[in-house]
Design a protein around this motif. Sequence first.
Motif, PDB file in Angstrom:
ATOM      1  N   UNK A 173      17.777  -3.348   5.294  1.00 11.27           N
ATOM      2  CA  UNK A 173      18.554  -2.326   5.177  1.00 11.27           C
ATOM      3  C   UNK A 173      18.043  -1.534   5.014  1.00 11.27           C
ATOM      4  N   UNK A 174      17.631  -1.021   4.865  1.00  8.09           N
ATOM      5  CA  UNK A 174      16.697   0.379   4.263  1.00  8.09           C
ATOM      6  C   UNK A 174      15.435   0.484   5.164  1.00  8.09           C
ATOM      7  N   UNK A 175      14.718  -0.076   6.228  1.00  6.22           N
ATOM      8  CA  UNK A 175      14.150  -0.063   7.480  1.00  6.22           C
ATOM      9  C   UNK A 175      13.850   1.284   7.259  1.00  6.22           C
ATOM     10  N   UNK A 176      12.444   1.486   6.585  1.00  9.06           N
ATOM     11  CA  UNK A 176      12.060   2.676   6.889  1.00  9.06           C
ATOM     12  C   UNK A 176      11.843   3.710   5.924  1.00  9.06           C
ATOM     13  N   UNK A 177      12.611   3.422   5.065  1.00 11.83           N
ATOM     14  CA  UNK A 177      12.606   4.433   3.453  1.00 11.83           C
ATOM     15  C   UNK A 177      11.743   4.241   3.113  1.00 11.83           C
ATOM     16  N   UNK A 178      10.959   4.426   1.835  1.00  6.95           N
ATOM     17  CA  UNK A 178       9.525   4.107   0.709  1.00  6.95           C
ATOM     18  C   UNK A 178      10.527   3.926  -0.603  1.00  6.95           C
ATOM     19  N   UNK A 179       9.762   3.215  -1.176  1.00  9.23           N
ATOM     20  CA  UNK A 179       9.668   3.012  -2.607  1.00  9.23           C
ATOM     21  C   UNK A 179       9.325   3.761  -3.297  1.00  9.23           C
TER      22      UNK A 179
ATOM     23  N   UNK B 189       0.446  -1.195   0.213  1.00 13.37           N
ATOM     24  CA  UNK B 189      -0.047   0.088  -0.242  1.00 13.37           C
ATOM     25  C   UNK B 189       1.153   1.446  -0.099  1.00 13.37           C
ATOM     26  N   UNK B 190       1.769   1.442   0.655  1.00 14.34           N
ATOM     27  CA  UNK B 190       2.634   2.758   1.006  1.00 14.34           C
ATOM     28  C   UNK B 190       3.675   2.625   0.492  1.00 14.34           C
ATOM     29  N   UNK B 191       4.539   0.897  -0.201  1.00 16.26           N
ATOM     30  CA  UNK B 191       6.012   1.063  -0.819  1.00 16.26           C
ATOM     31  C   UNK B 191       7.148   1.238   0.525  1.00 16.26           C
ATOM     32  N   UNK B 192       6.553   1.427   1.963  1.00 18.20           N
ATOM     33  CA  UNK B 192       7.363   1.698   2.993  1.00 18.20           C
ATOM     34  C   UNK B 192       7.729   0.222   3.147  1.00 18.20           C
ATOM     35  N   UNK B 193       9.430   0.063   3.893  1.00 23.51           N
ATOM     36  CA  UNK B 193      10.096  -1.042   4.052  1.00 23.51           C
ATOM     37  C   UNK B 193      10.385  -0.966   5.600  1.00 23.51           C
ATOM     38  N   UNK B 194       9.875  -2.487   5.809  1.00 26.45           N
ATOM     39  CA  UNK B 194       9.629  -2.701   7.434  1.00 26.45           C
ATOM     40  C   UNK B 194      10.817  -3.938   7.772  1.00 26.45           C
TER      41      UNK B 194
END
Length: 122
Positions: free
Chosen positions: A95-101, A87-92
């Motif tokens: 290594x990129x946790x908290x960043x977004x596609x 839904x959001x593209x957010x990494x959970x």
Amino acid sequence: MNELFAICRTIEIEEEQGHGYWLSRRYENGEVKPWPILITRKGNNFFGFENACPHTGQRLDTTPGQFMDEEGNFLNCGRHHAQFDLDTGKCFIGPCQGKYLTPVQLVIDDGDVCVTGVELED
């Protein structure tokens, strides 16, 4: 920039599947570059993102077309095993946790999945 560019038919994107496409995007400086995107579906909702992991900028699919986790619930980076919310593209996880596609603006028009909001080269 509100022009619609048909990418595929809605029936071509099955639930729990992701499909990658290469488009030619014209940037503000006039430069034209290949633009990898992915489109996925959850129910009747379609989601588009640039096919680039925010960790390194490399494509998510190490095997072409393999974007989803085994259960088909999340987008997955084949290199770093990062997982992203559809839904959001957010990494959970990863290594990129908290960043977004980077999202790609989609419009469904008469059964076509269309990209809008960018200038594409024919």
